[in-house]
Scaffold this motif. Structure first.
Motif, mmCIF file in Angstrom:
data_model
loop_
_atom_site.group_PDB
_atom_site.id
_atom_site.type_symbol
_atom_site.label_atom_id
_atom_site.label_comp_id
_atom_site.label_asym_id
_atom_site.label_seq_id
_atom_site.Cartn_x
_atom_site.Cartn_y
_atom_site.Cartn_z
ATOM 1 N N TRP A 236 -5.001 2.394 25.190
ATOM 2 C CA TRP A 236 -4.473 1.067 24.907
ATOM 3 C C TRP A 236 -2.983 0.993 25.215
ATOM 4 C CZ3 TRP A 236 -6.697 -1.308 19.759
ATOM 5 C CH2 TRP A 236 -8.044 -1.653 19.967
ATOM 6 N N ASP A 237 -2.575 -0.162 25.733
ATOM 7 C CA ASP A 237 -1.168 -0.485 25.963
ATOM 8 C C ASP A 237 -0.818 -1.716 25.134
ATOM 9 O OD1 ASP A 237 -0.750 1.492 28.159
ATOM 10 O OD2 ASP A 237 -2.237 0.246 29.173
ATOM 11 N N PHE A 238 0.435 -1.791 24.730
ATOM 12 C CA PHE A 238 0.885 -2.898 23.890
ATOM 13 C C PHE A 238 2.123 -3.538 24.483
ATOM 14 C CE2 PHE A 238 -1.761 -0.549 21.067
ATOM 15 C CZ PHE A 238 -2.195 -1.416 20.067
ATOM 16 N N ASP A 239 2.261 -4.834 24.238
ATOM 17 C CA ASP A 239 3.473 -5.555 24.588
ATOM 18 C C ASP A 239 4.165 -5.951 23.280
ATOM 19 O OD1 ASP A 239 5.274 -7.772 25.396
ATOM 20 O OD2 ASP A 239 4.352 -7.573 27.347
ATOM 21 N N VAL A 240 4.113 -7.210 22.911
ATOM 22 C CA VAL A 240 4.897 -7.685 21.767
ATOM 23 C C VAL A 240 4.369 -7.182 20.422
ATOM 24 C CG1 VAL A 240 3.605 -9.847 21.431
ATOM 25 C CG2 VAL A 240 6.047 -9.747 20.843
ATOM 26 N N LEU A 241 3.098 -6.838 20.328
ATOM 27 C CA LEU A 241 2.520 -6.406 19.051
ATOM 28 C C LEU A 241 2.500 -4.887 18.896
ATOM 29 C CD1 LEU A 241 -0.456 -8.928 18.638
ATOM 30 C CD2 LEU A 241 1.883 -9.087 17.766
ATOM 31 N N ALA A 242 3.405 -4.187 19.558
ATOM 32 C CA ALA A 242 3.441 -2.724 19.492
ATOM 33 C C ALA A 242 3.504 -2.207 18.065
ATOM 34 C CB ALA A 242 4.643 -2.193 20.295
ATOM 35 N N GLY A 243 4.182 -2.912 17.173
ATOM 36 C CA GLY A 243 4.360 -2.446 15.806
ATOM 37 C C GLY A 243 3.091 -2.351 14.996
ATOM 38 N N CYS A 244 1.969 -2.874 15.529
ATOM 39 C CA CYS A 244 0.715 -2.788 14.778
ATOM 40 C C CYS A 244 -0.131 -1.598 15.180
ATOM 41 C CB CYS A 244 -0.094 -4.076 14.904
ATOM 42 S SG CYS A 244 -1.064 -4.241 16.420
ATOM 43 N N GLY A 245 0.179 -0.932 16.338
ATOM 44 C CA GLY A 245 -0.734 0.141 16.697
ATOM 45 C C GLY A 245 -0.445 0.924 17.950
ATOM 46 N N ALA A 246 0.785 0.935 18.443
ATOM 47 C CA ALA A 246 1.052 1.477 19.775
ATOM 48 C C ALA A 246 1.374 2.961 19.818
ATOM 49 C CB ALA A 246 2.213 0.711 20.425
ATOM 50 N N LEU A 247 1.688 3.597 18.685
ATOM 51 C CA LEU A 247 2.179 4.972 18.736
ATOM 52 C C LEU A 247 1.075 5.979 19.055
ATOM 53 C CD1 LEU A 247 4.659 5.093 15.729
ATOM 54 C CD2 LEU A 247 5.233 5.295 18.158
ATOM 55 N N ARG A 248 1.494 7.037 19.731
ATOM 56 C CA ARG A 248 0.661 8.216 19.983
ATOM 57 C C ARG A 248 1.361 9.405 19.362
ATOM 58 N NH1 ARG A 248 0.665 5.195 25.218
ATOM 59 N NH2 ARG A 248 -1.479 4.465 25.539
ATOM 60 N N SER A 249 0.590 10.329 18.774
ATOM 61 C CA SER A 249 1.231 11.421 18.048
ATOM 62 C C SER A 249 0.329 12.635 18.001
ATOM 63 C CB SER A 249 1.588 10.964 16.622
ATOM 64 O OG SER A 249 2.404 11.904 15.966
ATOM 65 N N THR A 250 0.827 13.677 17.350
ATOM 66 C CA THR A 250 0.100 14.930 17.163
ATOM 67 C C THR A 250 -0.072 15.212 15.681
ATOM 68 O OG1 THR A 250 2.093 16.308 17.059
ATOM 69 C CG2 THR A 250 1.194 15.837 19.255
ATOM 70 N N ALA A 251 -0.987 16.112 15.366
ATOM 71 C CA ALA A 251 -1.184 16.502 13.972
ATOM 72 C C ALA A 251 0.069 17.149 13.404
ATOM 73 C CB ALA A 251 -2.378 17.451 13.865
ATOM 74 N N ASN A 252 0.740 17.976 14.189
ATOM 75 C CA ASN A 252 1.955 18.624 13.697
ATOM 76 C C ASN A 252 3.057 17.612 13.404
ATOM 77 O OD1 ASN A 252 0.908 21.202 13.744
ATOM 78 N ND2 ASN A 252 1.738 21.720 15.755
ATOM 79 N N ASP A 253 3.252 16.644 14.300
ATOM 80 C CA ASP A 253 4.282 15.626 14.067
ATOM 81 C C ASP A 253 3.957 14.788 12.835
ATOM 82 O OD1 ASP A 253 6.096 16.255 16.007
ATOM 83 O OD2 ASP A 253 5.867 14.401 17.156
#
Length: 356
Positions: A236-253
């Motif tokens: 998924w890619d986000f434009d203006v609504l990034a704050g609802c679900g755009a992040l990608r991360s790791t278990a360690n982070d």
């Protein structure tokens, strides 16, 4: 092909016996029953920090996931968005009762009702009166639904929407509201949402593998996403609504993030993190309250602070027990639900099902 779980000892050594065999079995069961391709669970408890991994990062790749494998975390992003709000309040840049309209262009007519305006806190507490999704979200690609939803479309929707109730009156989960909050804070800060979350949260906490835009190394570490039926899904890619679900991360982070929330590590964000949990309202669901983005189960004499997330190809769960100083982050590269495992890992009295 059935693969056995691998125990990955991270940052400091912990004995194998300290990690529950039951948790191993629950994770492996989801892989064996074809509900996901790969799973990672990262835990801090009395025995230390450890990561359990099962399966593979993709059907066509032999590598097992680990604490550095990247997943889409979906709505867990909302916790980061509300932390930005709490931090900006601590810095004196905004107030919780600041109407969101004050941060947007004056041409935008943000809906109000009975003289009550939508505040930044209303957006964080999921009580703005805005719907889950905007009515003019009509994606060109339904497999990547937020990619072409722009600020102009958001402003047009807000300017024509009529609130069904007063802001602050009732809990109603809204991706739109959280996305609007992230956008408004970024406008106030004069930078993109990704820049703001990186400077204010990710860099101070040392979360070097968390982002929206992936580096070349990050692309190599990204687990492939699948539906609950294990069909390949688009990222998924986000434009203006990034704050609802755009992040990608790791278990360690994510474990670094949870450790900071539990104050197991020193952080300049400590006052903001405390502020997030200091305000609670009922959700209308048994034993469940909402804080600033965090949901809180009060059951069995303990508070479980948690949030989950899902995109079409991933599912995530993060949570912690402040009193027991125990936290867990679970990431899966399928849409199939894993919340029961996350809650069970924090308190075994929450049931988790072994699938037949």
């Amino acid at each position: 092909m059935i693969t056995r779980c691998a125990l990955l000892l991270v940052l400091f050594m912990t004995p194998l016996g300290a990690v529950s065999d039951e948790l191993h079995d629950l994770l492996q069961n989801r892989v064996d029953r074809g509900k996901t391709v790969g799973l990672v669970a990262a835990i801090i408890d009395a025995d230390g920090w450890h990561v359990i991994a099962c399966g593979r990062i993709a059907k066509d790749r032999a590598e097992a996931p680990d604490g550095e494998t990247i997943f889409e975390i979906g709505s867990v992003t909302k916790v980061f968005t509300s932390l930005l709000l709490a931090d900006m309040v601590e810095r004196g840049e905004v107030r919780l009762d600041t109407p969101v309209a004050e941060l947007l262009p004056k041409t935008v007519k943000v809906p109000s009702r009975n003289g009550r305006q939508i505040t930044l806190l209303d957006l964080s507490m999921q009580s703005s009166g805005l719907p889950r999704l905007p009515g003019n979200l009509k994606p060109a690609d339904f497999m990547n639904p937020y990619a072409d939803y722009t600020a102009d479309k958001l402003y047009a929707f807000l300017s024509g929407f009529i609130l069904p109730r007063d802001p602050g009156e009732k809990y109603e989960y809204s991706n739109l509201g959280a996305g609007l909050l992230g956008h408004a804070l970024a406008v106030k800060a004069g930078m993109t949402y990704e820049q703001l979350v990186r400077r204010r949260i990710l860099e101070p906490l040392g979360m070097t593998s968390t982002s929206i835009t992936l580096s070349e190394d990050g692309k190599k570490r990204l687990a492939a996403g699948y539906s609950a039926a294990l069909r390949p899904m688009k990222n998924w890619d986000f434009d203006v609504l990034a704050g609802c679900g755009a992040l990608r991360s790791t278990a360690n982070d994510l474990l670094r993030f949870l450790a900071a929330n539990m104050e197991l590590s020193d952080s300049p964000l400590r006052p903001a993190m405390r502020r997030m949990r200091s305000i609670r309202k009922p959700t209308g669901m048994p034993d469940l309250e909402i804080a600033m983005a965090w949901h809180i189960f009060t059951k069995f004499g303990h508070n479980i602070v948690w949030h989950n997330g899902g995109t079409m190809g991933y599912h995530s769960f993060v949570g912690f027990d402040p009193e027991a100083k125990k936290c867990v982050a679970i990431l899966s590269n399928s849409f199939y639900d894993i919340d029961d495992i996350g809650l069970h890992a924090l308190d075994s009295r929450y049931p988790a099902a072994m699938l037949n």
